[in-house]
Design a protein around this motif. Structure first.
Motif, PDB file in Angstrom:
ATOM      1  N   GLU A  30      -5.249   7.023 -12.201  1.00  0.00           N
ATOM      2  CA  GLU A  30      -5.572   5.709 -11.699  1.00  0.00           C
ATOM      3  C   GLU A  30      -4.812   4.676 -12.532  1.00  0.00           C
ATOM      4  O   GLU A  30      -3.641   3.756 -11.867  1.00  0.00           O
ATOM      5  N   SER A  35      -1.014  -1.570  -8.908  1.00  0.00           N
ATOM      6  CA  SER A  35      -1.731  -2.772  -8.722  1.00  0.00           C
ATOM      7  C   SER A  35      -1.746  -3.314  -7.965  1.00  0.00           C
ATOM      8  O   SER A  35      -0.680  -4.596  -8.102  1.00  0.00           O
ATOM      9  N   LYS A  37      -3.124  -5.564  -4.881  1.00  0.00           N
ATOM     10  CA  LYS A  37      -5.171  -5.542  -3.885  1.00  0.00           C
ATOM     11  C   LYS A  37      -5.180  -4.982  -2.468  1.00  0.00           C
ATOM     12  O   LYS A  37      -3.961  -4.717  -2.124  1.00  0.00           O
TER      13      LYS A  37
END
Length: 92
Positions: A30, A35, A37
């Motif tokens: 992850e 990052s 949206k």
């Protein structure tokens, strides 16, 4: 080298498919994903991509409990060096 302490991290019990990432594996991957949206669950998306890579599943044969086939294949086809470049999975 493989050692007994690696066994707990490699457990795949309770996963739908052998290609699915368990929580410990997802926690390692992850942070490598930018990052941005998105409207899709990235853990499930990566499970879908890994399913396609491990089975060679055709687009029309995608399982219904994975993200939509169009989403999985759109991200899968973003891999810059072809379908055998496993390192590119995290480039999306």
């Amino acid at each position: 080298m493989w050692a007994p302490e690696h066994h707990p991290a490699a457990k795949q019990h309770g996963l739908r498919y052998p290609s699915d990432l368990n929580d410990a594996q997802w926690n390692l991957v992850e942070p490598l994903i930018p990052s941005v949206k998105r409207s899709v669950d990235l853990h499930e998306l990566l499970n879908g991509i890994l399913y396609v890579q491990s089975t060679g599943c055709q687009r029309n044969a995608m399982l219904l409990d994975l993200p939509p086939k169009s989403t999985v294949y759109d991200y899968f086809e973003l891999q810059p060096n072809g379908k055998d470049d496993h390192s590119a999975v995290c480039s999306f």
